[in-house]
Design an enzyme around this catalytic site. Structure first.
Site, PDB file in Angstrom:
ATOM      1  N   ASP A  65      -8.042  -5.042  -1.138  1.00 46.95           N
ATOM      2  CA  ASP A  65      -8.475  -5.842  -2.283  1.00 46.95           C
ATOM      3  C   ASP A  65      -8.263  -7.338  -2.093  1.00 46.95           C
ATOM      4  O   ASP A  65      -8.877  -8.135  -2.795  1.00 46.95           O
ATOM      5  CB  ASP A  65      -7.727  -5.394  -3.542  1.00 46.95           C
ATOM      6  CG  ASP A  65      -8.153  -3.990  -3.933  1.00 46.95           C
ATOM      7  OD1 ASP A  65      -9.362  -3.778  -4.092  1.00 46.95           O
ATOM      8  OD2 ASP A  65      -7.287  -3.112  -4.050  1.00 46.95           O
ATOM      9  N   HIS A  67       0.844  -1.192   0.000  1.00 49.39           N
ATOM     10  CA  HIS A  67       0.000   0.000   0.000  1.00 49.39           C
ATOM     11  C   HIS A  67       0.877   1.238   0.000  1.00 49.39           C
ATOM     12  O   HIS A  67       1.956   1.242   0.592  1.00 49.39           O
ATOM     13  CB  HIS A  67      -0.933   0.026   1.225  1.00 49.39           C
ATOM     14  CG  HIS A  67      -2.095   0.924   1.003  1.00 49.39           C
ATOM     15  ND1 HIS A  67      -2.036   2.272   1.250  1.00 49.39           N
ATOM     16  CD2 HIS A  67      -3.326   0.672   0.500  1.00 49.39           C
ATOM     17  CE1 HIS A  67      -3.196   2.807   0.916  1.00 49.39           C
ATOM     18  NE2 HIS A  67      -3.998   1.868   0.456  1.00 49.39           N
TER      19      HIS A  67
HETATM   20  N1  COA Z   1       3.929  -7.593  -4.725  1.00 49.07           N
HETATM   21  C1  COA Z   1       5.262  -7.727  -4.762  1.00 49.07           C
HETATM   22  N2  COA Z   1       6.096  -6.719  -4.467  1.00 49.07           N
HETATM   23  C2  COA Z   1       5.555  -5.541  -4.126  1.00 49.07           C
HETATM   24  C3  COA Z   1       4.167  -5.338  -4.052  1.00 49.07           C
HETATM   25  C4  COA Z   1       3.349  -6.437  -4.372  1.00 49.07           C
HETATM   26  N3  COA Z   1       2.027  -6.307  -4.337  1.00 49.07           N
HETATM   27  N4  COA Z   1       3.917  -4.082  -3.663  1.00 49.07           N
HETATM   28  C5  COA Z   1       5.093  -3.505  -3.497  1.00 49.07           C
HETATM   29  N5  COA Z   1       6.088  -4.386  -3.779  1.00 49.07           N
HETATM   30  C6  COA Z   1       7.515  -4.133  -3.725  1.00 49.07           C
HETATM   31  C7  COA Z   1       7.945  -3.448  -5.021  1.00 49.07           C
HETATM   32  O1  COA Z   1       8.297  -4.371  -6.025  1.00 49.07           O
HETATM   33  C8  COA Z   1       9.094  -2.621  -4.543  1.00 49.07           C
HETATM   34  O2  COA Z   1      10.216  -3.448  -4.391  1.00 49.07           O
HETATM   35  P1  COA Z   1      11.673  -2.919  -4.816  1.00 49.07           P
HETATM   36  O3  COA Z   1      11.912  -1.736  -3.902  1.00 49.07           O
HETATM   37  O4  COA Z   1      12.538  -4.090  -4.585  1.00 49.07           O
HETATM   38  O5  COA Z   1      11.540  -2.499  -6.237  1.00 49.07           O
HETATM   39  C9  COA Z   1       8.664  -2.188  -3.162  1.00 49.07           C
HETATM   40  O6  COA Z   1       7.779  -3.197  -2.695  1.00 49.07           O
HETATM   41  C10 COA Z   1       7.964  -0.851  -3.157  1.00 49.07           C
HETATM   42  O7  COA Z   1       6.958  -0.909  -4.159  1.00 49.07           O
HETATM   43  P2  COA Z   1       6.183   0.320  -4.756  1.00 49.07           P
HETATM   44  O8  COA Z   1       5.306  -0.113  -5.877  1.00 49.07           O
HETATM   45  O9  COA Z   1       7.155   1.437  -5.019  1.00 49.07           O
HETATM   46  O10 COA Z   1       5.324   0.696  -3.497  1.00 49.07           O
HETATM   47  P3  COA Z   1       4.254   1.753  -3.467  1.00 49.07           P
HETATM   48  O11 COA Z   1       4.039   2.009  -2.047  1.00 49.07           O
HETATM   49  O12 COA Z   1       4.536   2.900  -4.315  1.00 49.07           O
HETATM   50  O13 COA Z   1       3.033   0.995  -4.184  1.00 49.07           O
HETATM   51  C11 COA Z   1       1.100  -0.184  -4.600  1.00 49.07           C
HETATM   52  C12 COA Z   1       1.836   0.754  -3.640  1.00 49.07           C
HETATM   53  C13 COA Z   1      -0.287  -0.409  -4.050  1.00 49.07           C
HETATM   54  C14 COA Z   1       1.000   0.466  -5.991  1.00 49.07           C
HETATM   55  C15 COA Z   1       1.879  -1.511  -4.708  1.00 49.07           C
HETATM   56  O14 COA Z   1       2.024  -2.070  -3.431  1.00 49.07           O
HETATM   57  C16 COA Z   1       1.203  -2.483  -5.638  1.00 49.07           C
HETATM   58  O15 COA Z   1       1.400  -2.411  -6.868  1.00 49.07           O
HETATM   59  N6  COA Z   1       0.392  -3.449  -5.098  1.00 49.07           N
HETATM   60  C17 COA Z   1      -0.324  -4.379  -5.921  1.00 49.07           C
HETATM   61  C18 COA Z   1      -1.588  -3.743  -6.504  1.00 49.07           C
HETATM   62  C19 COA Z   1      -2.661  -3.563  -5.470  1.00 49.07           C
HETATM   63  O16 COA Z   1      -2.966  -4.464  -4.703  1.00 49.07           O
HETATM   64  N7  COA Z   1      -3.279  -2.383  -5.508  1.00 49.07           N
HETATM   65  C20 COA Z   1      -4.370  -2.038  -4.594  1.00 49.07           C
HETATM   66  C21 COA Z   1      -3.927  -1.030  -3.596  1.00 49.07           C
HETATM   67  S1  COA Z   1      -5.149  -0.770  -2.347  1.00 49.07           S
END
Ligand code: COA
Length: 384
Positions: free
Chosen positions: A321, A270
């Site tokens: 989700d 998140h």
């Molecule tokens: N699965 C695997 N790895 C994940 C992940 C996931 N769902 N969410 C984050 N990570 C990892 C990323 O790969 C990244 O790793 P790295 O630093 O080695 O590259 C790290 O955690 C940070 O990820 P990032 O996408 O920059 O975090 P964020 O806080 O910006 O992103 C989301 C938040 C929600 C976009 C992200 O967690 C995500 O894409 N989740 C899956 C989609 C989802 O469930 N969305 C609904 C949100 S309520």
């Protein structure tokens, strides 16, 4: 801007990549403490609201800033019921959509088209916007159920005035009145999804509202942003993943392989929470309870196993989700309706935020983190 000032601005922008932790506008609707895992609407903790309130009480709270007394709640319910029927022209439009249209795209288009048939579309007064919010709230639910009926060759059902918002939606979707437990589970899910501060879709809605575009344009922006898999689209992807995993026994191997391949697992992580998403706590319980009642906990068990491994290996928590997927699946809802249902609930938050934006407006206009070149010498066409 001087080069030094430009590089300072760029450094700041990089530090704020994705606008994380940047307050974009004042708001009194929703508050999140991402470190402690606290979510509150208008000062009330989500755990209290999900335990004690109906979704209609939450709508009132988000719009008017306080919990309703009985007569205020009755009045809201009466108005919502009176505004649930969708214009026949919009239902006719939906009948012309391709049968295989993505429901979220169908909903976005239909919600946008509602503006054509609202006699107050061009009345930008705050009071007219409040009345339009009421219509949007009622009609969005009807449109989602209608689209599912239309694409399956059934006649859309008219909403009933004797049912709660949650029961009415399930009735229009399935043609049957839900039992009390399904109604309550769905009602809680609506409460949990109702608002979440400046998430991507709400921010999109507020950006549009801040140009003084009308409320239909604003929530259509929100709906477009909600559709993506990194936002509202994740719940459907979670269920597709569970169906792909197939068995509880196969879950461990499946998820370890996915993580080893550095793939993202939908339903985890998140942008704000560093702890458990407080909404997931309720959805996990609901997924388990519904499974037990149906005598089949395989979707809950599979989810639990995946959750344990993702937490162990990546330190990531389940978000809203993850368990909403198996909850909706066990309620018999089609996978591609999960995100539109998120939109039905979030309509309450979007409209509350649009109204708040109108009441204290400032155009939302950030700067870009410009990474391109500057000062190039113009090259005429014949010299390029
Ligand atoms: N699965 C695997 N790895 C994940 C992940 C996931 N769902 N969410 C984050 N990570 C990892 C990323 O790969 C990244 O790793 P790295 O630093 O080695 O590259 C790290 O955690 C940070 O990820 P990032 O996408 O920059 O975090 P964020 O806080 O910006 O992103 C989301 C938040 C929600 C976009 C992200 O967690 C995500 O894409 N989740 C899956 C989609 C989802 O469930 N969305 C609904 C949100 S309520």
């Amino acid at each position: 801007m001087s080069q030094a000032a430009t590089s300072t601005a760029n450094a700041n922008a990089n530090a704020n990549a994705g606008l994380r932790d940047v307050p974009a506008a004042p708001s009194s609707i929703c508050w999140i403490d991402g470190d402690e895992g606290i979510l509150s609407y208008r000062g009330y903790n989500i755990h209290d609201l999900a335990t004690h309130c109906s979704f209609e009480e939450v709508i009132y709270l988000l719009w008017y800033g306080k919990l309703p007394n009985q007569s205020q709640l009755d009045e809201l319910k009466g108005k919502l019921n009176a505004n649930m029927s969708a214009p026949p022209e919009v239902l006719g439009l939906m009948m012309a959509f391709p049968q295989n249209a993505v429901p979220m795209a169908a909903l976005r288009t239909a919600v946008s088209a509602l503006a054509f048939y609202d006699p107050e579309t061009n009345d930008k007064s705050f009071e007219a916007s409040q009345r339009k919010a009421m219509r949007l709230m009622g009609q969005t639910a009807t449109l989602v159920a209608a689209f599912d009926n239309i694409r399956n060759g059934r006649t859309p059902l008219a909403p009933r005035s004797d049912l709660s918002f949650a029961a009415n939606f399930l009735y229009m979707l399935t043609g049957k009145e839900p039992d009390d437990i399904s109604e309550r589970a769905f009602d809680i899910a609506l409460t949990l999804h109702a608002d979440h501060e400046f998430n991507a879709s709400t921010f999109a809605a507020r950006v549009t509202a801040a140009t003084l575009a009308d409320i239909y344009a604003s929530v259509t922006s929100g709906m477009a942003a909600l559709s993506g898999p990194l936002h509202g689209g994740a719940n459907e992807q979670v269920m597709r993943m569970l169906l792909d995993v197939g068995t509880v026994e196969g879950a461990e191997n499946w998820i370890r392989t996915k993580l080893a391949n550095k793939e993202k697992v939908m339903g985890f992580g998140h942008a704000v929470y560093r702890t458990e998403d407080p909404r997931a706590t309720h959805l996990r319980r609901m997924s388990e309870e519904i499974g037990k009642r149906q005598g089949n906990t395989q979707w809950f068990d599979m989810s639990k196993r995946i959750e344990t491994i993702v937490k162990e290996e990546k330190g990531l928590n389940a978000n809203v989700d993850f368990y909403s997927a198996s909850t909706y699946y066990q309620l018999g809802i089609a996978l591609d309706l999960y995100t539109p249902i998120f939109g039905v609930s979030r309509m309450s938050g979007w409209t509350a935020h649009v109204l708040e934006q109108y009441s204290n407006n400032k155009l939302l206009r950030p700067r870009s983190d410009y990474q391109g070149e500057l000062g190039l010498t113009f090259v005429p066409m014949d010299k390029r």
